[in-house]
Write a protein that holds these residues in place. Structure first.
Motif, PDB file in Angstrom:
ATOM      1  N   SER A 136      -4.293   4.594   1.623  1.00 30.56           N
ATOM      2  CA  SER A 136      -4.183   2.984   1.969  1.00 30.56           C
ATOM      3  C   SER A 136      -5.138   2.184   1.008  1.00 30.56           C
ATOM      4  O   SER A 136      -5.392   1.110   1.443  1.00 30.56           O
ATOM      5  CB  SER A 136      -4.934   3.221   3.537  1.00 30.56           C
ATOM      6  OG  SER A 136      -4.163   4.067   4.343  1.00 30.56           O
ATOM      7  N   ASN A 137      -5.570   2.909   0.066  1.00 30.88           N
ATOM      8  CA  ASN A 137      -6.309   2.098  -0.910  1.00 30.88           C
ATOM      9  C   ASN A 137      -5.626   2.025  -2.311  1.00 30.88           C
ATOM     10  O   ASN A 137      -5.985   1.568  -3.230  1.00 30.88           O
ATOM     11  CB  ASN A 137      -7.747   2.591  -1.281  1.00 30.88           C
ATOM     12  CG  ASN A 137      -8.822   2.267  -0.151  1.00 30.88           C
ATOM     13  OD1 ASN A 137      -9.071   0.823   0.034  1.00 30.88           O
ATOM     14  ND2 ASN A 137      -8.890   2.939   1.052  1.00 30.88           N
ATOM     15  N   LEU A 172       0.813  -1.234  -0.142  1.00 29.22           N
ATOM     16  CA  LEU A 172      -0.021  -0.123  -0.074  1.00 29.22           C
ATOM     17  C   LEU A 172       1.109   1.361   0.045  1.00 29.22           C
ATOM     18  O   LEU A 172       1.899   1.362   0.466  1.00 29.22           O
ATOM     19  CB  LEU A 172      -0.998   0.001   1.065  1.00 29.22           C
ATOM     20  CG  LEU A 172      -1.858  -1.013   1.239  1.00 29.22           C
ATOM     21  CD1 LEU A 172      -2.694  -1.241   2.620  1.00 29.22           C
ATOM     22  CD2 LEU A 172      -3.144  -0.968  -0.011  1.00 29.22           C
ATOM     23  N   ASP A 177      -1.539  11.805   9.022  1.00 31.24           N
ATOM     24  CA  ASP A 177      -0.789  10.942   8.052  1.00 31.24           C
ATOM     25  C   ASP A 177      -1.168  10.921   6.464  1.00 31.24           C
ATOM     26  O   ASP A 177      -0.969   9.958   5.653  1.00 31.24           O
ATOM     27  CB  ASP A 177      -1.112   9.516   8.527  1.00 31.24           C
ATOM     28  CG  ASP A 177      -0.306   8.840   9.598  1.00 31.24           C
ATOM     29  OD1 ASP A 177       0.746   9.359   9.761  1.00 31.24           O
ATOM     30  OD2 ASP A 177      -0.896   8.068  10.329  1.00 31.24           O
ATOM     31  N   ASN A 204      -4.618   9.751   4.044  1.00 37.09           N
ATOM     32  CA  ASN A 204      -4.137   8.452   4.375  1.00 37.09           C
ATOM     33  C   ASN A 204      -5.056   7.619   3.855  1.00 37.09           C
ATOM     34  O   ASN A 204      -4.869   6.284   3.448  1.00 37.09           O
ATOM     35  CB  ASN A 204      -4.041   8.161   5.821  1.00 37.09           C
ATOM     36  CG  ASN A 204      -3.496   7.005   6.257  1.00 37.09           C
ATOM     37  OD1 ASN A 204      -4.370   6.381   6.739  1.00 37.09           O
ATOM     38  ND2 ASN A 204      -2.344   6.857   6.102  1.00 37.09           N
ATOM     39  N   GLN A 205      -6.347   7.788   3.847  1.00 34.27           N
ATOM     40  CA  GLN A 205      -7.430   6.816   3.393  1.00 34.27           C
ATOM     41  C   GLN A 205      -7.286   6.693   1.754  1.00 34.27           C
ATOM     42  O   GLN A 205      -7.372   5.436   1.524  1.00 34.27           O
ATOM     43  CB  GLN A 205      -8.947   7.661   3.710  1.00 34.27           C
ATOM     44  CG  GLN A 205      -9.983   6.444   2.991  1.00 34.27           C
ATOM     45  CD  GLN A 205     -11.240   6.961   3.272  1.00 34.27           C
ATOM     46  OE1 GLN A 205     -11.462   8.123   3.767  1.00 34.27           O
ATOM     47  NE2 GLN A 205     -12.368   6.305   2.634  1.00 34.27           N
ATOM     48  N   SER A 244       0.528   3.700   1.456  1.00 35.21           N
ATOM     49  CA  SER A 244       0.660   4.349   2.929  1.00 35.21           C
ATOM     50  C   SER A 244       1.749   4.013   3.601  1.00 35.21           C
ATOM     51  O   SER A 244       2.202   4.375   4.686  1.00 35.21           O
ATOM     52  CB  SER A 244      -0.884   4.163   3.715  1.00 35.21           C
ATOM     53  OG  SER A 244      -1.248   2.806   3.614  1.00 35.21           O
ATOM     54  N   GLU A 245       2.174   2.675   3.234  1.00 32.60           N
ATOM     55  CA  GLU A 245       3.118   2.074   3.909  1.00 32.60           C
ATOM     56  C   GLU A 245       4.552   2.313   3.557  1.00 32.60           C
ATOM     57  O   GLU A 245       5.655   1.928   4.055  1.00 32.60           O
ATOM     58  CB  GLU A 245       3.024   0.396   3.803  1.00 32.60           C
ATOM     59  CG  GLU A 245       1.639   0.010   4.300  1.00 32.60           C
ATOM     60  CD  GLU A 245       1.387  -1.482   3.979  1.00 32.60           C
ATOM     61  OE1 GLU A 245       2.174  -2.073   3.402  1.00 32.60           O
ATOM     62  OE2 GLU A 245       0.505  -2.153   4.730  1.00 32.60           O
TER      63      GLU A 245
END
Length: 218
Positions: free
Chosen positions: A210-211, A144, A191, A206-207, A146-147
């Motif tokens: 994260s996708n 992802l 984030d 961040n949402q 976000s990571e």
């Protein structure tokens, strides 16, 4: 198999029911927006057909026959998505619901012909792997967005959320599979991140991050 049975098999597969860990009836009920008692009834029916292993009060896993059936349904669904985008000019946010209907067509010859017409694609429009006729598929090395650590670079290779609203957001902001992405800044408060995407800067939540799946550059 009935359409309802195929939908249950596919849902169990997507929830991880092809592994050894049992998938609870509550998880299936939540995913399919139905009652746990209805899931229990269907689980017993599928168990009688040899498609799942059902453990009372614990959940289900797919049998080998169930896995083969699930992979066949997934293959049809994802090939139809590619066909709709490549040959009929559907947008990627429009194809899921149509493919949900088309995946229940029984003709294997038709699906094989579509696979051949499309030159045997390995991934659908959302970046998900398409199983071969023998049930094999090639998972991408991905993580992802976000990571990713600061200043990391990668290529967008897929989406976790395939809802129309999310895909339309990506279209609106010109975020697509194949685009190069680099992490520039990350806000400690929420984030959210600042990214460089194909030569332009963009701030995303961040949402969103994260996708989005990316394949990180070495």
């Amino acid at each position: 198999m009935t359409r309802a049975e195929e939908n249950y098999i596919k849902t169990i597969f997507h929830l991880g029911g092809n592994e050894t860990q049992l998938i609870s009836t509550n998880s299936i009920a939540e995913e399919m927006e139905t009652k746990p008692s209805s899931v229990t009834d269907m689980a017993k029916r599928l168990a009688r057909k040899g498609l799942v292993n059902y453990v009372r009060y614990q959940g289900v896993t797919l049998t080998e026959k169930g896995k083969k059936t699930a992979l066949s349904i997934v293959r049809k669904h994802r090939l139809w998505e590619v066909f709709l985008v490549k040959k009929l000019d559907f947008n990627w946010d429009e194809v899921h619901e149509v493919a949900e209907q088309l995946e229940h067509i029984k003709s294997e010859k038709l699906i094989d012909k579509i696979d051949e017409l499309l030159d045997f694609p390995k991934y659908d429009p959302h970046g998900d792997p398409i199983p071969t006729k023998s049930g094999e598929f090639q998972e991408r090395d991905k993580q992802l967005l976000s990571e990713l650590p600061m200043m990391a670079k990668g290529v967008c290779v897929g989406v976790k959320d395939t809802s129309s609203s999310f895909l339309q957001y990506l279209d609106k902001n010109n975020i697509a599979l194949g685009h190069s992405i680099q992490i520039l800044e990350r806000e400690d408060f929420d984030d959210s991140i600042e990214i460089a995407i194909d030569g332009r800067r963009l701030h995303i939540s961040n949402q969103i991050a994260s996708n989005l799946y990316v394949k990180q550059h070495d």
